[in-house]
Write a protein that holds these residues in place. Structure first.
Motif, PDB file in Angstrom:
ATOM      1  N   GLY A 115       0.797  -1.219   0.000  1.00  0.00           N
ATOM      2  CA  GLY A 115       0.000   0.000   0.000  1.00  0.00           C
ATOM      3  C   GLY A 115       0.833   1.274   0.000  1.00  0.00           C
ATOM      4  O   GLY A 115       1.931   1.319   0.593  1.00  0.00           O
ATOM      5  N   LYS A 116       0.307   2.312  -0.627  1.00  0.00           N
ATOM      6  CA  LYS A 116       1.001   3.588  -0.685  1.00  0.00           C
ATOM      7  C   LYS A 116       1.236   4.162   0.706  1.00  0.00           C
ATOM      8  O   LYS A 116       2.245   4.829   0.969  1.00  0.00           O
ATOM      9  N   GLY A 117       0.320   3.859   1.623  1.00  0.00           N
ATOM     10  CA  GLY A 117       0.460   4.346   2.987  1.00  0.00           C
ATOM     11  C   GLY A 117       1.698   3.815   3.684  1.00  0.00           C
ATOM     12  O   GLY A 117       2.256   4.498   4.561  1.00  0.00           O
ATOM     13  N   GLN A 118       2.138   2.604   3.298  1.00  0.00           N
ATOM     14  CA  GLN A 118       3.341   2.035   3.895  1.00  0.00           C
ATOM     15  C   GLN A 118       4.574   2.851   3.511  1.00  0.00           C
ATOM     16  O   GLN A 118       5.450   3.119   4.335  1.00  0.00           O
ATOM     17  N   TRP A 119       4.627   3.243   2.245  1.00  0.00           N
ATOM     18  CA  TRP A 119       5.738   4.086   1.793  1.00  0.00           C
ATOM     19  C   TRP A 119       5.691   5.452   2.488  1.00  0.00           C
ATOM     20  O   TRP A 119       6.738   5.978   2.904  1.00  0.00           O
ATOM     21  N   GLU A 120       4.497   6.003   2.609  1.00  0.00           N
ATOM     22  CA  GLU A 120       4.366   7.311   3.242  1.00  0.00           C
ATOM     23  C   GLU A 120       4.750   7.250   4.721  1.00  0.00           C
ATOM     24  O   GLU A 120       5.366   8.186   5.253  1.00  0.00           O
ATOM     25  N   ALA A 121       4.405   6.144   5.374  1.00  0.00           N
ATOM     26  CA  ALA A 121       4.763   5.993   6.784  1.00  0.00           C
ATOM     27  C   ALA A 121       6.273   5.917   6.953  1.00  0.00           C
ATOM     28  O   ALA A 121       6.841   6.500   7.885  1.00  0.00           O
ATOM     29  N   LEU A 125       8.628   8.587   9.023  1.00  0.00           N
ATOM     30  CA  LEU A 125       9.526   8.168  10.094  1.00  0.00           C
ATOM     31  C   LEU A 125      10.992   8.427   9.753  1.00  0.00           C
ATOM     32  O   LEU A 125      11.875   8.100  10.549  1.00  0.00           O
ATOM     33  N   SER A 126      11.219   8.991   8.557  1.00  0.00           N
ATOM     34  CA  SER A 126      12.583   9.293   8.092  1.00  0.00           C
ATOM     35  C   SER A 126      13.466   8.049   8.037  1.00  0.00           C
ATOM     36  O   SER A 126      14.671   8.103   8.324  1.00  0.00           O
ATOM     37  N   LEU A 127      12.866   6.920   7.658  1.00  0.00           N
ATOM     38  CA  LEU A 127      13.650   5.701   7.519  1.00  0.00           C
ATOM     39  C   LEU A 127      14.537   5.777   6.289  1.00  0.00           C
ATOM     40  O   LEU A 127      14.087   6.242   5.234  1.00  0.00           O
ATOM     41  N   PRO A 128      15.775   5.333   6.388  1.00  0.00           N
ATOM     42  CA  PRO A 128      16.624   5.298   5.195  1.00  0.00           C
ATOM     43  C   PRO A 128      16.092   4.295   4.178  1.00  0.00           C
ATOM     44  O   PRO A 128      15.291   3.404   4.514  1.00  0.00           O
ATOM     45  N   ALA A 131      16.404   0.486   5.033  1.00  0.00           N
ATOM     46  CA  ALA A 131      15.481   0.044   6.074  1.00  0.00           C
ATOM     47  C   ALA A 131      14.056  -0.032   5.545  1.00  0.00           C
ATOM     48  O   ALA A 131      13.291  -0.933   5.911  1.00  0.00           O
ATOM     49  N   THR A 132      13.691   0.922   4.701  1.00  0.00           N
ATOM     50  CA  THR A 132      12.345   0.903   4.120  1.00  0.00           C
ATOM     51  C   THR A 132      12.121  -0.374   3.334  1.00  0.00           C
ATOM     52  O   THR A 132      11.065  -1.019   3.451  1.00  0.00           O
ATOM     53  N   ARG A 135      12.735  -3.720   5.934  1.00  0.00           N
ATOM     54  CA  ARG A 135      11.877  -3.876   7.109  1.00  0.00           C
ATOM     55  C   ARG A 135      10.393  -3.694   6.813  1.00  0.00           C
ATOM     56  O   ARG A 135       9.551  -4.165   7.570  1.00  0.00           O
ATOM     57  N   ILE A 136      10.081  -3.001   5.731  1.00  0.00           N
ATOM     58  CA  ILE A 136       8.672  -2.694   5.466  1.00  0.00           C
ATOM     59  C   ILE A 136       8.198  -3.295   4.145  1.00  0.00           C
ATOM     60  O   ILE A 136       7.249  -4.092   4.109  1.00  0.00           O
ATOM     61  N   VAL A 137       8.852  -2.926   3.053  1.00  0.00           N
ATOM     62  CA  VAL A 137       8.340  -3.285   1.731  1.00  0.00           C
ATOM     63  C   VAL A 137       8.528  -4.763   1.421  1.00  0.00           C
ATOM     64  O   VAL A 137       7.556  -5.486   1.140  1.00  0.00           O
ATOM     65  N   LEU A 138       9.771  -5.231   1.450  1.00  0.00           N
ATOM     66  CA  LEU A 138      10.033  -6.612   1.034  1.00  0.00           C
ATOM     67  C   LEU A 138       9.362  -7.657   1.921  1.00  0.00           C
ATOM     68  O   LEU A 138       8.834  -8.650   1.396  1.00  0.00           O
ATOM     69  N   PRO A 139       9.342  -7.504   3.253  1.00  0.00           N
ATOM     70  CA  PRO A 139       8.622  -8.515   4.052  1.00  0.00           C
ATOM     71  C   PRO A 139       7.153  -8.651   3.667  1.00  0.00           C
ATOM     72  O   PRO A 139       6.617  -9.759   3.618  1.00  0.00           O
TER      73      PRO A 139
END
Length: 218
Positions: A115-121, A125-128, A131-132, A135-139
């Motif tokens: 979801g687009k909201g995951q990228w926006e979150a 959070l200023s994740l590099p 990490a994005t 920790r978020i996208v690929l999992p």
């Protein structure tokens, strides 16, 4: 030609040895395909000038040419340019490269499903970038595509029979060798087919169960 049970028992160890080679090709090949496919999918998604179009052509070319042609090219043509590998290693690399084009497209679909909201979150959070992705996208992406990648694993297991054309003595190659040496093809080819079925059918059931479990967990 009648079935000879005694002959079937005598050739079984050689066929099981061929099955072991088939499994080696399958697991090593899928490891390459998953790693390369993920790298290709991520780099294409980043839309890097020059690199992304080149990788797009790579996916198009590999998917648009037969696996057997790729195997012949790697085995018979590359040595003319100084790159000589064993038949087994050549087969593993060819299978991995071929399937990487397919897994890359599956990864791409999984990434686009996040979801687009995951990228926006992640941005909030200023994740590099690393990490994005890790920790978020690929999992999340991998979770949705596991069943499809599992189906490619089963397909690769069966497609490994093509490598007998470049002298890899996998399961089908062992059956052909026995058949031509004894002028009996009934037993070796039948047993080879049953061994393929004995691995692929339970695996397909396991993949379907995994798919239902993942769907229920979402």
């Amino acid at each position: 030609m009648n079935w000879d049970s005694d002959f079937a028992l005598t050739i079984l160890p050689e066929l099981l040895s061929g099955l072991l080679v088939t499994l080696q090709v399958t697991f090593a090949g899928i490891a390459i395909a998953l790693a390369v496919g993920m790298a290709v999918a991520v780099l294409r998604y980043l839309r890097i000038p020059v690199l992304s179009p080149v990788l797009g052509f790579y996916v198009l070319f590999v998917r648009g040419t037969p696996l057997l042609v790729q195997a012949y090219a790697a085995f018979f043509i590359l040595p003319d340019y100084g790159l000589t590998l064993s038949p087994l290693l050549t087969g593993i690399i060819v299978m991995g490269v071929n399937y990487s084009a397919y897994t890359a497209e599956v990864y791409r679909a999984g990434i686009e499903s996040v979801g687009k909201g995951q990228w926006e979150a992640a941005t909030a959070l200023s994740l590099p970038g690393r990490a994005t992705w890790t920790r978020i996208v690929l999992p999340q992406a991998v979770r949705t595509i596991v069943p499809m990648q599992g189906n490619y694993l089963i397909q690769m297991f069966k497609d490994s029979a093509i490598l007998s054309a470049i002298t890899v003595v996998e399961l089908l190659g062992a059956a052909q060798k026995i058949g031509s040496g004894n002028y009996r093809y009934l037993e070796p080819l039948t047993i080879a087919a049953l061994l393929f079925l004995a691995i692929s059918y339970p695996s397909s059931i396991a993949i379907r169960r995994l798919e239902r479990r993942l769907a229920g967990a979402q």
